[in-house]
Design a protein around this motif. Structure first.
Motif, PDB file in Angstrom:
ATOM      1  N   GLY A 246       0.794  -1.225   0.000  1.00 47.27           N
ATOM      2  CA  GLY A 246       0.000   0.000   0.000  1.00 47.27           C
ATOM      3  C   GLY A 246       0.824   1.271   0.000  1.00 47.27           C
ATOM      4  O   GLY A 246       0.264   2.366   0.134  1.00 47.27           O
ATOM      5  N   ARG A 247       2.149   1.163  -0.153  1.00 48.80           N
ATOM      6  CA  ARG A 247       3.024   2.325  -0.147  1.00 48.80           C
ATOM      7  C   ARG A 247       3.560   2.571  -1.550  1.00 48.80           C
ATOM      8  O   ARG A 247       3.523   1.710  -2.424  1.00 48.80           O
ATOM      9  N   LYS A 248       4.130   3.759  -1.746  1.00 53.12           N
ATOM     10  CA  LYS A 248       4.628   4.166  -3.058  1.00 53.12           C
ATOM     11  C   LYS A 248       5.897   4.978  -2.878  1.00 53.12           C
ATOM     12  O   LYS A 248       5.992   5.843  -1.992  1.00 53.12           O
ATOM     13  N   SER A 249       6.897   4.688  -3.706  1.00 47.69           N
ATOM     14  CA  SER A 249       8.156   5.432  -3.624  1.00 47.69           C
ATOM     15  C   SER A 249       8.080   6.706  -4.453  1.00 47.69           C
ATOM     16  O   SER A 249       7.177   6.880  -5.282  1.00 47.69           O
ATOM     17  N   GLU A 250       9.036   7.586  -4.233  1.00 44.75           N
ATOM     18  CA  GLU A 250       9.185   8.724  -5.126  1.00 44.75           C
ATOM     19  C   GLU A 250       9.641   8.227  -6.491  1.00 44.75           C
ATOM     20  O   GLU A 250      10.428   7.282  -6.598  1.00 44.75           O
ATOM     21  N   ALA A 251       9.154   8.875  -7.548  1.00 39.84           N
ATOM     22  CA  ALA A 251       9.544   8.477  -8.901  1.00 39.84           C
ATOM     23  C   ALA A 251      11.001   8.835  -9.159  1.00 39.84           C
ATOM     24  O   ALA A 251      11.505   9.861  -8.687  1.00 39.84           O
ATOM     25  N   GLN A 252      11.694   7.957  -9.880  1.00 40.62           N
ATOM     26  CA  GLN A 252      13.084   8.181 -10.254  1.00 40.62           C
ATOM     27  C   GLN A 252      13.193   8.154 -11.771  1.00 40.62           C
ATOM     28  O   GLN A 252      12.493   7.394 -12.449  1.00 40.62           O
ATOM     29  N   SER A 253      14.097   8.954 -12.302  1.00 41.67           N
ATOM     30  CA  SER A 253      14.332   8.981 -13.745  1.00 41.67           C
ATOM     31  C   SER A 253      15.452   8.018 -14.111  1.00 41.67           C
ATOM     32  O   SER A 253      16.469   7.935 -13.415  1.00 41.67           O
ATOM     33  N   LEU A 254      15.270   7.311 -15.207  1.00 42.69           N
ATOM     34  CA  LEU A 254      16.282   6.396 -15.714  1.00 42.69           C
ATOM     35  C   LEU A 254      16.590   6.772 -17.162  1.00 42.69           C
ATOM     36  O   LEU A 254      15.750   6.620 -18.050  1.00 42.69           O
ATOM     37  N   PRO A 255      17.796   7.295 -17.423  1.00 45.11           N
ATOM     38  CA  PRO A 255      18.127   7.684 -18.799  1.00 45.11           C
ATOM     39  C   PRO A 255      18.352   6.477 -19.695  1.00 45.11           C
ATOM     40  O   PRO A 255      18.983   5.494 -19.295  1.00 45.11           O
ATOM     41  N   LEU A 256      17.819   6.543 -20.918  1.00 49.94           N
ATOM     42  CA  LEU A 256      17.964   5.489 -21.919  1.00 49.94           C
ATOM     43  C   LEU A 256      18.291   6.121 -23.266  1.00 49.94           C
ATOM     44  O   LEU A 256      18.102   7.323 -23.461  1.00 49.94           O
ATOM     45  N   GLN A 257      18.757   5.288 -24.190  1.00 51.75           N
ATOM     46  CA  GLN A 257      19.080   5.765 -25.524  1.00 51.75           C
ATOM     47  C   GLN A 257      18.271   4.987 -26.559  1.00 51.75           C
ATOM     48  O   GLN A 257      18.156   3.769 -26.490  1.00 51.75           O
ATOM     49  N   VAL A 258      17.721   5.724 -27.523  1.00 54.24           N
ATOM     50  CA  VAL A 258      17.096   5.110 -28.689  1.00 54.24           C
ATOM     51  C   VAL A 258      18.102   5.198 -29.843  1.00 54.24           C
ATOM     52  O   VAL A 258      18.658   6.260 -30.100  1.00 54.24           O
ATOM     53  N   VAL A 259      18.359   4.066 -30.495  1.00 49.46           N
ATOM     54  CA  VAL A 259      19.371   4.028 -31.553  1.00 49.46           C
ATOM     55  C   VAL A 259      18.824   3.291 -32.772  1.00 49.46           C
ATOM     56  O   VAL A 259      17.849   2.542 -32.692  1.00 49.46           O
ATOM     57  N   LEU A 260      19.495   3.497 -33.909  1.00 49.60           N
ATOM     58  CA  LEU A 260      19.177   2.771 -35.128  1.00 49.60           C
ATOM     59  C   LEU A 260      19.773   1.366 -35.058  1.00 49.60           C
ATOM     60  O   LEU A 260      20.813   1.153 -34.426  1.00 49.60           O
ATOM     61  N   PRO A 261      19.164   0.399 -35.717  1.00 46.57           N
ATOM     62  CA  PRO A 261      19.641  -0.995 -35.600  1.00 46.57           C
ATOM     63  C   PRO A 261      21.080  -1.205 -36.033  1.00 46.57           C
ATOM     64  O   PRO A 261      21.740  -2.120 -35.522  1.00 46.57           O
ATOM     65  N   LYS A 262      21.596  -0.398 -36.969  1.00 48.67           N
ATOM     66  CA  LYS A 262      22.969  -0.603 -37.431  1.00 48.67           C
ATOM     67  C   LYS A 262      23.989   0.236 -36.675  1.00 48.67           C
ATOM     68  O   LYS A 262      25.174   0.216 -36.986  1.00 48.67           O
ATOM     69  N   GLN A 263      23.525   0.955 -35.648  1.00 52.22           N
ATOM     70  CA  GLN A 263      24.454   1.648 -34.751  1.00 52.22           C
ATOM     71  C   GLN A 263      24.924   0.689 -33.654  1.00 52.22           C
ATOM     72  O   GLN A 263      24.268  -0.315 -33.353  1.00 52.22           O
ATOM     73  N   VAL A 264      26.068   1.014 -33.045  1.00 54.67           N
ATOM     74  CA  VAL A 264      26.521   0.242 -31.889  1.00 54.67           C
ATOM     75  C   VAL A 264      25.478   0.370 -30.785  1.00 54.67           C
ATOM     76  O   VAL A 264      25.014   1.474 -30.482  1.00 54.67           O
ATOM     77  N   HIS A 265      25.110  -0.752 -30.177  1.00 56.70           N
ATOM     78  CA  HIS A 265      24.069  -0.696 -29.148  1.00 56.70           C
ATOM     79  C   HIS A 265      24.205  -1.850 -28.173  1.00 56.70           C
ATOM     80  O   HIS A 265      24.981  -2.784 -28.378  1.00 56.70           O
ATOM     81  N   ARG A 266      23.417  -1.766 -27.094  1.00 55.84           N
ATOM     82  CA  ARG A 266      23.388  -2.777 -26.034  1.00 55.84           C
ATOM     83  C   ARG A 266      22.122  -3.618 -26.131  1.00 55.84           C
ATOM     84  O   ARG A 266      21.046  -3.091 -26.423  1.00 55.84           O
ATOM     85  N   ARG A 267      22.267  -4.911 -25.842  1.00 54.92           N
ATOM     86  CA  ARG A 267      21.137  -5.835 -25.783  1.00 54.92           C
ATOM     87  C   ARG A 267      21.158  -6.534 -24.423  1.00 54.92           C
ATOM     88  O   ARG A 267      22.236  -6.801 -23.863  1.00 54.92           O
ATOM     89  N   ALA A 268      19.987  -6.843 -23.893  1.00 51.59           N
ATOM     90  CA  ALA A 268      19.880  -7.483 -22.576  1.00 51.59           C
ATOM     91  C   ALA A 268      19.445  -8.928 -22.720  1.00 51.59           C
ATOM     92  O   ALA A 268      18.755  -9.297 -23.675  1.00 51.59           O
ATOM     93  N   PHE A 269      19.837  -9.753 -21.750  1.00 53.42           N
ATOM     94  CA  PHE A 269      19.433 -11.151 -21.727  1.00 53.42           C
ATOM     95  C   PHE A 269      19.446 -11.659 -20.293  1.00 53.42           C
ATOM     96  O   PHE A 269      20.125 -11.099 -19.426  1.00 53.42           O
TER      97      PHE A 269
END
Length: 794
Positions: A246-269
């Motif tokens: 029943g509780r709620k934390s303060e909102a936090q910002s998380l920076p992310l990047q949008v990139v084109l598929p042929k640019q260097v990028h990160r993938r998660a697994f």
């Protein structure tokens, strides 16, 4: 008020800026049998309250507690090199805080071990419950400056975005979702099991139910991130909110990047090692296709995988993937670092079009070592390797310390457990591929002598070796330090041969449970565990001829050969091979080979084996005891939490901490289990350790076969098959009483370059006496029975 103490009101942030320091009380390094006079006192609860001027005698001379004060950047650790810093805080009332410390190896908070930030990342924020009155913080020395403060954090959940695991968002995946992970801290006294993390981005909100967060602990948790439907390249900010009870934390910002598929990028697994979320980086092919090469690149110390990938110019003819080693320092590309690299390679093989025969391995500095280690351990995976500025092994470069004298049988077996780290012992596996060695002759970090030694060794037998020593080249001379044109030209024409057409196989392994096969030969079992095993076989017409060393069981993939062999000449014997079946199995008994069936799944083999640290995989769970005394139970939880904190810090990992009463066979089916305590204090030990195990740890008694030690102060580490499973393993970390249990707190079984055999017993006074206080250690036989020929006793 005692010297080095701070007296504050509970609501204030607290900076630890005064203390007592003592140097030269530990002998550690990369050593399976370190000594530590302070740890010895803590184990026996005899540290007391040190005062300035008090002295401790050691083999390195007298060590004295002295007053120290922090500067602007923290404490200068030269004042307590190979030692400790003790700070105390007096509080008017109990409370919960976040300990934000950096530069230390670990810290005892009121006697309980907690994780450290030895590399000074600055993002290890640990919940601590402090009591009214005196609280002690005993920091072990690390690197650089040591800084620490306490931030008030009332009971509840706290969202920490300072150490995220995030992928990049691809424009081609607009409207879908991806996984990311952040740390959640629980400053409450109970586990939180119903928390939900909300992630809002691009007008969409996704809700993810989180795994249990243990009390007074931190855990990295995965959650889903919506990819905006109108995703365009650039920076975006996701908003994260926690909800629980029943509780709620303060909102936090998380920076992310949008990139084109042929640019260097990160993938998660999600990793099969521990179930945690990891990432890898990609430098995509600019002309992807089935003829492309696939390159696995492994980074140097302190380097992120995304930075490694960005150091390579995109190319038309290859896709490059960079694994993380689990962290920028991680595991030096051994143990779980090696496993991470292989996981990423497996994912990349499925995800990116390429020619399966064009798989290349390269890396720089620590990654140059990783190139040697991974390439020589798994030689038939690669068409070529290219170590750049690489060191050879922990022994040649990174401070490996022998645990004792070679004539000491206990020390000898401890050292043998680390055989898989011996690069030079595996060097003939380089015959599988082309080798390009790159090094600067003015390298100030990794001496060029490391490269020259490998050139000297390989030149004696290797037919496809190229060596480049850049005149005036430092450790890093720009991106060409890794993206060297001549090296990639060398890679371009390399191919892995078709196993069906390979006529000769020469292969060395240190452990079939780590690396077992080359082309059509697989080493299934060794005669002497963790000594090098080798095979040399050649196909001559419809016959296989060859020799073995330290091999007890073999398999030949006769069904994969372009011409099926009918006979085998092995170690002076001649055997007929069946005309049917995909594989031929051989077993050596009493020095005589015979054709047989596949070894029983119960036995050691590529699917399951020692030594101890190899059991820390298969989505392992840490199971702590709740069935002992108050002190025994407190130790068990604190030790499991400490191991989880070490794992999170060094391996970017997340492990379930589960009480013994909730650890059921069904819940943990298919997962390895790490059990803390003894049979009296942790009821899950008898549930998960196969009943055939010859080692028993109980309150007041420890037995290995027909040998027994009675009384307090004894400890044990051992790995054994998990009951009811063909591949599962169980590990016991425990002791005969609280003193014996505490004695395991700082054993470095999660550290790179250090290994223990299948089982080890530690006697009273271990932290003071070192290897001489280890009464027994050894490897189980292939049938998981005690093997007298592979055991050492005092």
């Amino acid at each position: 008020m005692a010297l080095g103490s701070t007296l504050v009101g509970q609501a204030e942030p607290i900076v630890l800026d005064r203390g007592l320091a003592i140097p030269r009380v530990t002998v550690a390094g990369r050593n399976a049998a370190p000594t530590d006079l302070i740890a010895d006192l803590l184990v026996r609860n005899r540290l007391g309250t040190p005062r300035a001027g008090e002295k401790l005698a050691s083999d390195r001379g007298e060590a004295e507690w002295r007053e120290v004060a922090a500067g602007e950047q923290g404490f200068d650790q030269r004042a307590f090199q190979s030692g400790y810093l003790l700070c105390t805080v007096d509080l008017p009332s109990e409370g919960t805080y976040l300990l934000r410390a950096s530069g230390h190896g670990m810290v005892y908070v009121n006697g309980e071990p907690r994780g450290g930030d030895v590399y000074g990342y600055g993002y290890l924020n640990l919940p601590v419950a402090l009591r009214e009155g005196r609280n002690t913080f005993l920091f072990s020395a690390g690197r650089g400056q040591l800084a620490a403060k306490l931030v008030p954090a009332p009971a509840g959940l706290w969202l920490d975005v300072s150490d995220p695991t995030v992928p990049d968002l691809l424009t081609s995946e607009a409207g879908s979702s991806v996984w990311a992970a952040v740390v959640v801290q629980n400053t409450g006294a109970s586990a939180v099991r119903d928390a939900v993390l909300e992630c809002a981005l691009g007008g969409r909100t996704l809700r993810t139910r989180l795994p249990a967060i243990p009390p007074i602990a931190a855990r990295k948790v995965p959650f889903r991130v919506p990819v905006p439907k109108d995703a365009k390249p650039g920076a975006v900010q996701a908003r994260l909110t926690l909800r629980w009870d029943g509780r709620k934390s303060e909102a936090q910002s998380l920076p992310l990047q949008v990139v084109l598929p042929k640019q260097v990028h990160r993938r998660a697994f999600f990793s099969s090692i521990d179930g945690s979320l990891q990432y890898y980086a990609v430098t995509p092919s600019q002309k992807p296709g089935p003829d492309n090469a696939l390159v696995l690149s492994v980074h140097g110390a302190s380097v992120e995988a995304i930075s490694q990938a960005r150091a390579y110019r995109p190319k038309d003819w290859l896709t490059l993937v960079a694994a993380t080693n689990r962290r920028p320092y991680g595991f030096d590309w051994e143990d779980w670092g090696r496993m991470d690299a292989l996981e990423v390679l497996g994912i990349a093989k499925r995800a990116y079009p390429h020619d399966p025969s064009r798989v290349i391995l390269t890396g720089h500095s620590m990654g140059g070592h990783g190139t040697w280690h991974i390439g020589l351990t798994h030689p038939d995976l690669f068409a070529a390797i290219g170590p750049a500025a690489g060191w050879i092994s922990f022994r040649t470069y990174a401070g490996l310390v022998d645990p004792g004298k070679p004539e000491d049988p206990v020390a000898s077996l401890l050292q043998r457990a680390g055989t898989p780290s011996d690069t030079l012992g595996l060097v003939r596996n380089a015959l599988h591929y082309g080798v390009y060695i790159l090094h600067g002759d003015a390298d100030e970090t990794v001496p060029v002598t490391e490269a020259r030694r490998m050139r000297e060794v390989l030149s004696a037998f290797h037919p496809d070796l190229q060596y480049c020593e850049k005149p005036g080249g430092s450790h890093w001379w720009g991106d060409d330090s890794v993206d060297w044109p001549e090296m990639f030209a060398f890679f371009q024409n390399k191919r892995i041969p078709d196993p069906a057409k390979v006529s000769r196989v020469e292969f060395v392994t240190a452990n079939p449970a780590v690396s077992s096969r080359s082309n059509w030969v697989e080493v299934l079992q060794q005669e002497r565990c963790l000594e090098f095993s080798s095979v040399v076989f050649e196909r001559v017409g419809d016959r296989i001829e060859g020799t073995t060393s330290n091999v007890a069981a073999l398999a030949f993939d006769v069904g994969r050969m372009d011409e099926r062999p009918s006979s085998l000449a092995i170690d002076g014997q001649t055997l007929r091979l069946a005309a049917k079946g995909a594989r031929a199995f051989l077993l050596k008994t009493g020095g005589v080979w015979r054709v047989t069936g596949q070894p029983a799944r119960w036995e050691k083999g590529p699917h399951r084996g020692g030594p101890l640290k190899l059991a820390f995989q298969r989505h392992m769970a840490f199971v702590f005891g709740t069935s002992g005394t108050r002190d025994e139970n407190a130790w068990s939880f604190a030790k499991a939490r400490y191991d989880a904190e070490q794992w999170q810090y060094r391996g970017n990992g997340a492990v379930d901490l589960i009480p013994d009463t909730e650890a059921t066979a069904e819940r943990l089916k298919g997962r390895n289990v790490i059990l803390y305590g003894n049979e009296r204090t942790n009821v899950a030990i008898r549930r998960f350790v196969d009943p055939k195990c010859p080692i028993r740890v109980d309150r007041g008694a420890l037995a290995v076969g027909d040998r027994a030690w009675r009384g307090g102060g004894y400890s044990a580490l051992f790995a054994y098959p998990k009951a009811g499973e063909d591949e599962g393993m169980a590990v016991v970390v425990g002791g005969t009483d609280v003193v014996g249990m505490r004695q395991t707190d700082r054993l470095p079984y999660l550290a790179p370059g250090i290994a223990y055999p299948d089982w080890t017993v530690f006697g009273p006074g271990y932290w003071r006496e070192g290897v001489s206080a280890i009464p027994a250690t050894g490897f189980f036989g292939n049938d998981w029975r005690l093997d007298p020929s592979q055991s050492a006793w005092r």
